[in-house]
Design an enzyme around this catalytic site. Structure first.
Site, PDB file in Angstrom:
ATOM      1  N   TYR A 176    -134.446  17.156  71.366  1.00 45.54           N
ATOM      2  CA  TYR A 176    -133.270  16.286  71.399  1.00 45.54           C
ATOM      3  C   TYR A 176    -133.592  14.858  70.945  1.00 45.54           C
ATOM      4  CZ  TYR A 176    -130.109  19.619  73.723  1.00 45.54           C
ATOM      5  OH  TYR A 176    -129.277  20.678  74.010  1.00 45.54           O
TER       6      TYR A 176
ATOM      7  N   ASN B  36    -123.011  23.174  79.118  1.00 39.05           N
ATOM      8  CA  ASN B  36    -122.249  23.845  78.049  1.00 39.05           C
ATOM      9  C   ASN B  36    -122.992  25.037  77.438  1.00 39.05           C
ATOM     10  OD1 ASN B  36    -124.079  22.496  76.493  1.00 39.05           O
ATOM     11  ND2 ASN B  36    -122.594  21.247  75.379  1.00 39.05           N
TER      12      ASN B  36
ATOM     13  N   LYS C 272    -129.118  27.887  76.872  1.00 39.76           N
ATOM     14  CA  LYS C 272    -129.757  26.934  77.778  1.00 39.76           C
ATOM     15  C   LYS C 272    -129.903  27.564  79.172  1.00 39.76           C
ATOM     16  CE  LYS C 272    -127.430  23.137  75.332  1.00 39.76           C
ATOM     17  NZ  LYS C 272    -126.640  21.908  75.512  1.00 39.76           N
TER      18      LYS C 272
ATOM     19  N   GLU D 140    -135.530  22.543  63.657  1.00 39.21           N
ATOM     20  CA  GLU D 140    -135.517  23.193  64.974  1.00 39.21           C
ATOM     21  C   GLU D 140    -136.185  24.569  64.933  1.00 39.21           C
ATOM     22  OE1 GLU D 140    -131.536  20.746  66.472  1.00 39.21           O
ATOM     23  OE2 GLU D 140    -131.359  22.898  66.108  1.00 39.21           O
TER      24      GLU D 140
ATOM     25  N   HIS E 129    -126.938  25.912  72.597  1.00 36.23           N
ATOM     26  CA  HIS E 129    -127.238  24.933  71.550  1.00 36.23           C
ATOM     27  C   HIS E 129    -127.175  25.628  70.201  1.00 36.23           C
ATOM     28  CE1 HIS E 129    -129.322  21.881  69.160  1.00 36.23           C
ATOM     29  NE2 HIS E 129    -129.938  22.912  68.600  1.00 36.23           N
TER      30      HIS E 129
HETATM   31  P1  IDP Z   1    -124.032  19.741  70.532  1.00 36.04           P
HETATM   32  O1  IDP Z   1    -124.840  20.488  71.553  1.00 36.04           O
HETATM   33  O2  IDP Z   1    -122.614  20.255  70.466  1.00 36.04           O
HETATM   34  O3  IDP Z   1    -124.699  19.671  69.197  1.00 36.04           O
HETATM   35  P2  IDP Z   1    -124.811  16.950  70.883  1.00 36.04           P
HETATM   36  O4  IDP Z   1    -123.933  15.765  70.674  1.00 36.04           O
HETATM   37  O5  IDP Z   1    -125.897  17.212  69.895  1.00 36.04           O
HETATM   38  O6  IDP Z   1    -123.857  18.234  71.050  1.00 36.04           O
HETATM   39  O7  IDP Z   1    -125.461  16.818  72.320  1.00 36.04           O
HETATM   40  C1  IDP Z   1    -126.489  17.656  72.737  1.00 36.04           C
HETATM   41  C2  IDP Z   1    -126.234  18.067  74.153  1.00 36.04           C
HETATM   42  O8  IDP Z   1    -126.259  16.920  74.982  1.00 36.04           O
HETATM   43  C3  IDP Z   1    -124.891  18.704  74.405  1.00 36.04           C
HETATM   44  O9  IDP Z   1    -124.849  20.087  74.107  1.00 36.04           O
HETATM   45  C4  IDP Z   1    -124.722  18.471  75.880  1.00 36.04           C
HETATM   46  O10 IDP Z   1    -125.498  19.401  76.637  1.00 36.04           O
HETATM   47  C5  IDP Z   1    -125.355  17.105  76.043  1.00 36.04           C
HETATM   48  N1  IDP Z   1    -124.338  16.033  76.002  1.00 36.04           N
HETATM   49  C6  IDP Z   1    -123.689  15.594  74.902  1.00 36.04           C
HETATM   50  N2  IDP Z   1    -122.831  14.607  75.230  1.00 36.04           N
HETATM   51  C7  IDP Z   1    -122.955  14.437  76.567  1.00 36.04           C
HETATM   52  C8  IDP Z   1    -122.337  13.563  77.483  1.00 36.04           C
HETATM   53  O11 IDP Z   1    -121.487  12.731  77.155  1.00 36.04           O
HETATM   54  N3  IDP Z   1    -122.731  13.665  78.780  1.00 36.04           N
HETATM   55  C9  IDP Z   1    -123.661  14.563  79.184  1.00 36.04           C
HETATM   56  N4  IDP Z   1    -124.274  15.393  78.357  1.00 36.04           N
HETATM   57  C10 IDP Z   1    -123.926  15.344  77.052  1.00 36.04           C
HETATM   58 MG    MG Z   2    -126.427  18.695  68.556  1.00 36.60          MG
END
Ligand code: IDP
Ligand code: MG
Length: 234
Positions: free
Chosen positions: A132, A195, A92, A209, A198
């Site tokens: 997303y 984080n 990202k 994807e 992805h």
């Molecule tokens: P993942 O990336 O580990 O698959 P997902 O639940 O699919 O996690 O969420 C996608 C992205 O959304 C996460 O990588 C993160 O950047 C963001 N995200 C997920 N949960 C939160 C949250 O509670 N607050 C803010 N951003 C979040």
């Molecule tokens: Mg995800």
């Protein structure tokens, strides 16, 4: 298509193996020549096993020893072509801006996974929303899509046995506060909103994807040099 080629190659290999077992090199050569003709343009990697010396006659004769090894390698490739899965991985904008591209790629490479597509893109917000779409009801959806489309993203497809599930292990838990040390997020990120990476979370999302980010012609099928050392049964 490539697995078709592998299957054909392995069929040829098996034919060559039985020919070589009957201990008649000329017979093996005739079979190989016939096979080469039937493959036309796609024979380069097969015939290269037999043409190492540069002289056609010496090359074919010396194949008496090389043949079993060649057959072994081709059969190996058939197995892997059938089993290999692919996943979509993206660094990202935060990971790109922090100079973590090489660090992240090296973790997948060193594991033994194979990069089959890569490009640096700035996705539009609409594109980010598509990527997303599963999260559109979540309160952070808008901010998340703004962020993904705020700068360059390194989009990649990685291939390997179990790469979808294990790719997620390499990445670590969504919230870096909960990611284990040793994982990408555990070692390199601090908060869930940044984080850095992805990874597809299952076979269906991987397929969707990869299809969203890449056209089929951007996916490169090839046999990695180290594959016969990364994979094998004893
Ligand atoms: P993942 O990336 O580990 O698959 P997902 O639940 O699919 O996690 O969420 C996608 C992205 O959304 C996460 O990588 C993160 O950047 C963001 N995200 C997920 N949960 C939160 C949250 O509670 N607050 C803010 N951003 C979040
Ligand atoms: Mg995800």
């Amino acid at each position: 298509m490539s697995s078709q080629i592998y299957r054909s190659a392995a069929r040829t290999a098996r034919a060559l193996l039985s020919a070589s077992r009957s201990s008649s090199v000329p017979q093996g050569r005739a079979l190989a020549a016939a096979a080469a003709t039937s493959f036309r343009g796609k024979t380069a990697f097969i015939s290269s096993f037999y043409e190492g010396t540069g002289s056609a006659s010496r090359g074919w004769v010396s194949s008496a020893l090389a043949l079993p090894a060649a057959v072994y390698m081709l059969q190996d490739q058939e197995v892997h072509a059938a089993e290999m899965e692919r996943t979509f991985i993206a660094i990202k904008p935060d990971g790109v801006q922090r100079g973590l591209i090489a660090e992240i790629i090296s973790r997948f490479e060193r594991k033994g996974f194979k990069l089959v597509a890569v490009k640096l893109v700035v996705p539009s917000k609409e594109f980010a929303q598509k990527h997303y779409h599963d999260l559109k009801e979540r309160p952070f959806f808008d901010g998340l899509c703004n962020f993904l489309s705020s700068g360059p993203v390194l989009a990649m497809v990685w291939e390997g046995e179990g790469v979808i599930k294990y790719g997620r292990k390499l990445i670590g838990a969504t919230d870096p506060q909960k990611s284990e040390p040793g994982t990408i997020r555990g070692d390199l990120a601090v908060v869930v909103g940044r984080n850095i990476i992805h990874g597809s979370d299952g076979p269906e999302t991987a397929k969707d994807e990869i299809g969203l980010w890449f056209s089929p012609t951007e996916l490169v099928s090839y046999t990695g040099n180290a594959e016969k050392w990364v994979y094998g049964n004893n």
